[in-house]
Scaffold this active site. Structure first.
Site, mmCIF file in Angstrom:
data_model
loop_
_atom_site.group_PDB
_atom_site.id
_atom_site.type_symbol
_atom_site.label_atom_id
_atom_site.label_comp_id
_atom_site.label_asym_id
_atom_site.label_seq_id
_atom_site.Cartn_x
_atom_site.Cartn_y
_atom_site.Cartn_z
ATOM 1 N N GLU A 149 13.517 35.765 14.126
ATOM 2 C CA GLU A 149 12.809 34.548 14.511
ATOM 3 C C GLU A 149 13.698 33.341 14.212
ATOM 4 O O GLU A 149 14.060 33.096 13.064
ATOM 5 C CB GLU A 149 11.508 34.445 13.712
ATOM 6 C CG GLU A 149 10.646 33.316 14.180
ATOM 7 C CD GLU A 149 9.338 33.235 13.407
ATOM 8 O OE1 GLU A 149 9.358 33.423 12.178
ATOM 9 O OE2 GLU A 149 8.304 32.975 14.046
ATOM 10 N N GLY A 189 5.067 36.282 3.661
ATOM 11 C CA GLY A 189 3.815 37.038 3.776
ATOM 12 C C GLY A 189 3.851 38.293 2.911
ATOM 13 O O GLY A 189 2.891 38.638 2.222
ATOM 14 N N CYS A 219 5.114 29.736 16.112
ATOM 15 C CA CYS A 219 5.145 31.157 15.761
ATOM 16 C C CYS A 219 5.150 32.035 17.014
ATOM 17 O O CYS A 219 5.777 33.081 17.048
ATOM 18 C CB CYS A 219 3.963 31.496 14.878
ATOM 19 S SG CYS A 219 2.408 30.896 15.541
ATOM 20 N N GLU A 255 -0.830 35.521 8.760
ATOM 21 C CA GLU A 255 -0.401 35.141 10.119
ATOM 22 C C GLU A 255 1.073 34.841 10.009
ATOM 23 O O GLU A 255 1.454 33.811 9.458
ATOM 24 C CB GLU A 255 -1.116 33.860 10.560
ATOM 25 C CG GLU A 255 -2.604 33.976 10.681
ATOM 26 C CD GLU A 255 -3.036 34.542 12.008
ATOM 27 O OE1 GLU A 255 -2.161 34.885 12.837
ATOM 28 O OE2 GLU A 255 -4.245 34.647 12.206
ATOM 29 N N GLY A 280 2.739 31.723 7.759
ATOM 30 C CA GLY A 280 4.132 31.417 7.449
ATOM 31 C C GLY A 280 5.013 32.568 7.869
ATOM 32 O O GLY A 280 4.644 33.356 8.752
ATOM 33 N N SER A 281 6.141 32.692 7.239
ATOM 34 C CA SER A 281 7.097 33.712 7.662
ATOM 35 C C SER A 281 6.679 35.105 7.176
ATOM 36 O O SER A 281 5.941 35.242 6.197
ATOM 37 C CB SER A 281 8.480 33.374 7.095
ATOM 38 O OG SER A 281 8.414 33.377 5.689
ATOM 39 N N THR A 282 7.197 36.102 7.853
ATOM 40 C CA THR A 282 6.927 37.492 7.472
ATOM 41 C C THR A 282 7.450 37.773 6.064
ATOM 42 O O THR A 282 6.792 38.438 5.261
ATOM 43 C CB THR A 282 7.571 38.423 8.517
ATOM 44 O OG1 THR A 282 6.826 38.264 9.733
ATOM 45 C CG2 THR A 282 7.546 39.881 8.099
ATOM 46 N N LYS A 284 -2.444 24.950 -0.330
ATOM 47 C CA LYS A 284 -1.061 24.618 -0.688
ATOM 48 C C LYS A 284 -0.308 24.367 0.606
ATOM 49 O O LYS A 284 0.072 25.296 1.317
ATOM 50 C CB LYS A 284 -0.435 25.794 -1.440
ATOM 51 C CG LYS A 284 0.684 25.434 -2.410
ATOM 52 C CD LYS A 284 1.914 24.809 -1.804
ATOM 53 C CE LYS A 284 2.893 25.775 -1.207
ATOM 54 N NZ LYS A 284 3.998 25.085 -0.500
HETATM 55 P P1 NAP Z 1 7.387 29.947 5.013
HETATM 56 O O1 NAP Z 1 8.711 29.570 4.522
HETATM 57 O O2 NAP Z 1 6.982 31.369 4.982
HETATM 58 O O3 NAP Z 1 6.350 29.083 4.190
HETATM 59 C C1 NAP Z 1 4.972 29.171 4.415
HETATM 60 C C2 NAP Z 1 4.250 28.724 3.177
HETATM 61 O O4 NAP Z 1 4.541 29.630 2.113
HETATM 62 C C3 NAP Z 1 4.685 27.350 2.680
HETATM 63 O O5 NAP Z 1 3.582 26.666 2.166
HETATM 64 C C4 NAP Z 1 5.690 27.705 1.607
HETATM 65 O O6 NAP Z 1 5.865 26.700 0.642
HETATM 66 C C5 NAP Z 1 5.061 28.929 0.998
HETATM 67 N N1 NAP Z 1 6.040 29.746 0.291
HETATM 68 C C6 NAP Z 1 7.384 29.836 0.492
HETATM 69 N N2 NAP Z 1 7.957 30.682 -0.388
HETATM 70 C C7 NAP Z 1 6.961 31.147 -1.181
HETATM 71 C C8 NAP Z 1 6.903 32.044 -2.273
HETATM 72 N N3 NAP Z 1 8.001 32.643 -2.758
HETATM 73 N N4 NAP Z 1 5.692 32.298 -2.838
HETATM 74 C C9 NAP Z 1 4.592 31.694 -2.390
HETATM 75 N N5 NAP Z 1 4.573 30.823 -1.366
HETATM 76 C C10 NAP Z 1 5.744 30.553 -0.756
HETATM 77 O O7 NAP Z 1 7.153 29.485 6.502
HETATM 78 P P2 NAP Z 1 7.464 28.050 7.130
HETATM 79 O O8 NAP Z 1 8.945 27.922 7.200
HETATM 80 O O9 NAP Z 1 6.685 26.986 6.458
HETATM 81 O O10 NAP Z 1 6.829 28.202 8.579
HETATM 82 C C11 NAP Z 1 7.468 28.897 9.564
HETATM 83 C C12 NAP Z 1 6.954 30.315 9.663
HETATM 84 O O11 NAP Z 1 5.550 30.310 9.834
HETATM 85 C C13 NAP Z 1 7.505 31.050 10.827
HETATM 86 O O12 NAP Z 1 7.867 32.349 10.456
HETATM 87 C C14 NAP Z 1 6.344 31.099 11.799
HETATM 88 O O13 NAP Z 1 6.381 32.141 12.705
HETATM 89 C C15 NAP Z 1 5.193 31.193 10.892
HETATM 90 N N6 NAP Z 1 3.965 30.750 11.556
HETATM 91 C C16 NAP Z 1 3.049 31.705 11.928
HETATM 92 C C17 NAP Z 1 1.896 31.341 12.587
HETATM 93 C C18 NAP Z 1 0.885 32.355 12.999
HETATM 94 O O14 NAP Z 1 -0.248 31.986 13.246
HETATM 95 N N7 NAP Z 1 1.221 33.616 13.060
HETATM 96 C C19 NAP Z 1 1.661 29.993 12.863
HETATM 97 C C20 NAP Z 1 2.608 29.051 12.485
HETATM 98 C C21 NAP Z 1 3.750 29.452 11.819
HETATM 99 P P3 NAP Z 1 7.166 25.732 0.676
HETATM 100 O O15 NAP Z 1 7.208 25.077 1.971
HETATM 101 O O16 NAP Z 1 6.884 24.780 -0.408
HETATM 102 O O17 NAP Z 1 8.348 26.613 0.435
#
Ligand code: NAP
Ligand code: MG
Length: 499
Positions: A402, A250, A303, A268, A245-247, A192
């Site tokens: 963040e 997660g 991240c 992650e 994705g975000s904490t 996804k």
């Molecule tokens: P995000 O908002 O947490 O989204 C990540 C994924 O989760 C997306 O595919 C998103 O779909 C999905 N998602 C969102 N809400 C959800 C829910 N309620 N239930 C199930 N899935 C859901 O993160 P992002 O804004 O895409 O990315 C930025 C974040 O990723 C930052 O916090 C960054 O630090 C982190 N990140 C971490 C790493 C690492 O390796 N540690 C690497 C890269 C990024 P939608 O987009 O369709 O909402």
């Protein structure tokens, strides 16, 4: 691959590009069952690129069924590792053949500079797929040292159906970190992608099928997190979720798992990386330059971005002066111009979120050293200039949360013990860095920093063979390296009595 292409060349290619914009299930593109779509936007212009199928529960279910059927048939899960390797190497070759297209998709969809997508995202993704392909026929199982009247075979088995939920900042690369080890070990997958960035993953799935990944093994369901993402997280027949994705999100996946089938979850998540520069850094200029790149690379949407500069008071002014100089060459520009070093923020929401943090920083009393504004608004795109705050206290919002944008918070310290204390004082623990010429200080500091990776006298260095992942609320489980295999396999002990 694309070093010679000019801005005009890239624009020509962009105009003739066609988009894959439906769900990819059972090696075919299909519309979402609901018929709904969402708009994929180019953040460099604010204009739509294409309409993408908005997958939901029913589509996730179809994809999981296809994945399960393939897994049970054994067409991928039970063939020799060497056979999977052949297919995955072909897959990597096809990615290479279509590298400019993949780079272009990435840049158009999320606004990162084409120079970065073609020299970082795409080649590292290809390298990742190759590395796991190459690894898979070289890993041995174990026999336990039991009493001689028994043999305990300890074997790694694939988990089954793996759901991968990935972010928008490095869609291909974060995807590849999961696809490589998950497919190499014989699992089926349902991916996804983030709603902001589905395009490259859909093309990638098509290339996997062309390479010979069997029907149902690699499915992609684009859609919203709350619908498609949640459906995957709660699905009773998904064996594991691998998430980046975000904490905040997660934590949702932990809840989904607990409330459904107790599927394995690896996370992650976010970070607030402390980049500690001591006065005795071997080369202060180099440290400052790395600090600038460490926060402004990929528009700060990284991240492990070095978002907290924790610098010894006596050298702070010199370091900030150098960062200011580097920031001048990192002013945002057209992502399709190969000279551009910083592109657009991924969407309007993210831009406004970052601008909100900048406002909060000033309100809390931090001093805006430079930057802080939206620029290039005449393009319709979402650009923010490199921004640095001085005089930040670690308790401030801009030091704790963040931001995921090009915003650096500068915090000073007087003695190294303080630096570690400040460094560790957030909920995150993804990465950290320390710059010093003193081997004792380097070792003690890196040991005391609670982070999954600590860089000494460098920043953001890495290799596919070295694990990546967080401590604390940056998550658990590791991507990259052979350790990633742990997330996609389970151990089975087969005890054979010898009579
Ligand atoms: P995000 O908002 O947490 O989204 C990540 C994924 O989760 C997306 O595919 C998103 O779909 C999905 N998602 C969102 N809400 C959800 C829910 N309620 N239930 C199930 N899935 C859901 O993160 P992002 O804004 O895409 O990315 C930025 C974040 O990723 C930052 O916090 C960054 O630090 C982190 N990140 C971490 C790493 C690492 O390796 N540690 C690497 C890269 C990024 P939608 O987009 O369709 O909402
Ligand atoms: Mg987009």
């Amino acid at each position: 691959m694309s070093a010679a292409l000019s801005r005009e060349n890239w624009n020509d290619r962009a105009r003739s590009l066609s988009y894959r914009n439906q769900c990819f299930i059972g090696n075919r593109f299909v519309s979402a069952a609901s018929g709904r779509t969402f708009t994929s936007t180019n953040p460099a212009t604010g204009k739509p690129l294409t309409q993408v199928s908005a997958g939901d529960k029913e589509d996730v279910d179809r994809a999981v069924k296809a994945a399960r059927a393939a897994f049970d048939k054994g067409v991928w899960s039970r063939i020799a590792g060497a056979e999977r390797k052949k297919v995955l190497l072909r897959f990597a070759d096809l990615m290479e053949k279509h590298a400019t297209e993949l780079a272009l998709l990435e840049t158009l969809d999320i606004g990162k500079p084409i120079g970065d997508s073609s020299s970082v995202d795409v080649p590292l993704s290809i390298q990742c797929i190759r590395w796991y392909a190459e690894a898979i026929d070289k890993i041995y199982d174990e026999i336990a040292p039991t009493e001689p009247n028994a043999i305990s075979l300890i074997r790694r088995e694939p988990l089954g159906v793996v759901g991968a939920v990935i972010p928008w900042n490095f869609p291909l690369l974060m995807g590849s970190w999961k696809i490589g080890p998950a497919l190499a070990t014989g699992n089926s997958m349902v991916v996804k992608p983030a709603e902001q960035s589905p395009l490259s993953m859909l093309r990638l799935a098509e290339l996997a099928a062309e390479a010979g990944v069997p029907e149902g093994v690699f499915n992609v369901v684009p859609g919203y997190g709350e619908t498609a993402g949640q459906a995957l997280g709660r699905h009773m027949d998904v064996d594991a979720i691998t998430f980046t994705g975000s904490t905040e999100v997660g934590k949702f996946f932990l809840r989904y798992s607990g409330e459904s089938n107790m599927k394995q979850v690896s996370l992650e998540c976010g970070g607030k990386t402390p980049n500690i520069i001591m006065a005795d850094a071997p080369n202060l200029d180099a440290a400052a330059e790395a600090a600038a790149w460490g926060i402004f690379f990929n528009q700060g949407e990284v991240c492990n971005a070095g978002s907290r500069l924790i610098v010894e008071e006596s050298v702070k002014d010199a370091v900030l002066e150098k960062i200011r100089k580097v920031a001048q060459i990192l002013q945002p520009g057209d992502p399709l111009d190969p000279k551009t070093k910083m592109g657009a923020m991924v969407d309007e929401t993210q831009m406004n979120r970052v601008l909100g943090y900048i406002e909060a920083g000033s309100k809390e009393g931090a001093k805006l050293a430079f930057g802080g504004k939206r620029v290039r608004s005449e393009t319709g795109g979402y650009y923010i200039e490199p921004t640095v705050f001085d005089g930040v206290k670690n308790s401030m919002k801009i030091a704790q949360e963040e931001i995921f944008g090009p915003v650096l918070s500068t915090i000073t310290f007087k003695d190294p013990a303080d630096a570690v204390k400040i460094g560790n004082d957030t909920v995150y623990g993804l990465a950290a860095a320390v710059w010093t010429s003193d081997i004792n200080k380097a070792f003690k500091t890196s040991a005391a920093l609670r982070a999954g990776v600590v860089w000494v006298n460098c920043f953001d260095n890495g290799h596919i063979s070295s694990p990546f992942g967080g401590f604390k609320q940056s998550g658990f489980g590791r991507d990259k390296s052979l350790h990633a295999m742990d997330k996609y396999t389970q151990l089975k002990a087969t005890w054979i009595n010898i009579s």
